[in-house]
Design a protein around this motif. Structure first.
Motif, short mmCIF file in Angstrom:
data_model
loop_
_atom_site.label_atom_id
_atom_site.label_comp_id
_atom_site.label_asym_id
_atom_site.label_seq_id
_atom_site.Cartn_x
_atom_site.Cartn_y
_atom_site.Cartn_z
N VAL A 5 7.95 69.84 122.83
CA VAL A 5 7.96 70.46 121.51
C VAL A 5 8.62 69.56 120.47
CG1 VAL A 5 8.81 72.43 120.19
CG2 VAL A 5 8.05 72.75 122.53
N GLU A 6 7.91 69.23 119.44
CA GLU A 6 8.40 68.50 118.27
C GLU A 6 9.18 67.24 118.64
OE1 GLU A 6 10.42 71.01 115.47
OE2 GLU A 6 8.97 72.61 115.71
N ASP A 8 12.49 64.83 118.38
CA ASP A 8 13.93 64.93 118.16
C ASP A 8 14.54 63.55 117.90
OD1 ASP A 8 16.32 66.48 118.03
OD2 ASP A 8 16.86 65.75 120.01
N ASP A 49 6.03 67.26 108.91
CA ASP A 49 5.26 67.51 110.13
C ASP A 49 4.32 66.36 110.46
OD1 ASP A 49 6.41 69.99 110.53
OD2 ASP A 49 4.91 71.03 109.31
N TYR A 51 4.78 63.80 112.60
CA TYR A 51 4.79 63.32 113.98
C TYR A 51 3.71 64.04 114.78
CZ TYR A 51 5.99 62.56 118.84
OH TYR A 51 5.92 62.24 120.16
N GLN A 52 2.88 63.25 115.47
CA GLN A 52 1.85 63.82 116.32
C GLN A 52 1.66 62.95 117.56
OE1 GLN A 52 -1.56 63.62 113.76
NE2 GLN A 52 -1.36 65.75 113.16
N THR A 124 11.41 64.53 122.75
CA THR A 124 11.10 65.82 122.13
C THR A 124 12.33 66.72 122.14
OG1 THR A 124 10.35 66.82 124.20
CG2 THR A 124 8.69 65.65 122.88
N LYS A 125 12.27 67.79 121.37
CA LYS A 125 13.40 68.71 121.26
C LYS A 125 13.72 69.40 122.58
CE LYS A 125 13.33 69.32 116.38
NZ LYS A 125 13.52 70.15 115.24
#
Length: 180
Positions: A5-6, A8, A49, A51-52, A124-125
């Motif tokens: 997820v996302e 970090d 947003d 980052y992909q 990632t988070k």
């Protein structure tokens, strides 16, 4: 359970040229050592947003038997994998590292195009490290919310190193430097 997820944390360094053991490939301890290396640079600002992590669908070609109307074989080519992000605040050195050209403390100038390769590491988070040991970097200036961001695309390449895959994921519990 992996959800990745996302973003970090995000880093770049020179491409990885060796691994301690070809049989095990890149280890979490080796990634930790790269992160601790003073030459490794941390990206301090990923705009909004942008980052992909993307993996395109495979290109599949199926071959039909003209006598039966049924497919009898297929070929497929994996889809391209890439990480995209836009840096919202950066210095001239970062711009030169990722876009090429020549930088000084207070200026940057475009140079003749040369391929840029970096190791890219994202965390990632939820604690998943995604590592591209050698990635083709393409960067450009990009208007983002009335500012010129540095849009970056990183595509993993074959490393040419025995035992070093083009992409490896780690749980954060694996990315530690051993004591001693």
């Amino acid at each position: 359970m992996i959800t990745a997820v996302e973003i970090d944390e995000l880093y770049y360094a020179e491409p990885i040229k060796t691994v301690a053991a070809a049989a095990t490939g890149l280890t979490g301890a080796e990634v930790a050592a790269i992160l601790k290396n003073a030459a490794t640079k941390r990206v301090k600002n990923v705009h909004g947003d942008t980052y992909q992590y993307e993996e395109a669908e495979a290109s599949v070609t199926r071959y039909k038997n003209a006598l039966t109307g049924e497919y009898y074989r297929e070929t497929s080519e994996p889809g391209e994998v890439k990480i995209n992000f836009t840096i919202g605040e950066y210095d001239y050195a970062t711009k030169a590292d990722l876009q090429g050209g020549k930088a000084a403390e207070k200026n940057w100038e475009r140079g003749k195009y040369k391929p840029i390769h970096k190791c890219v590491i994202g965390k990632t988070k939820d604690g998943v490290y995604v590592v591209f040991p050698k990635a083709a970097i393409n960067a450009r200036g990009s208007n983002t919310d009335k500012a010129v961001g540095l849009a970056v695309s990183a595509v993993p390449l074959s490393t040419g190193v025995d035992g070093l895959a083009s992409e490896k994921w780690f749980d954060e519990s694996e990315v530690v430097v051993p004591e001693g």
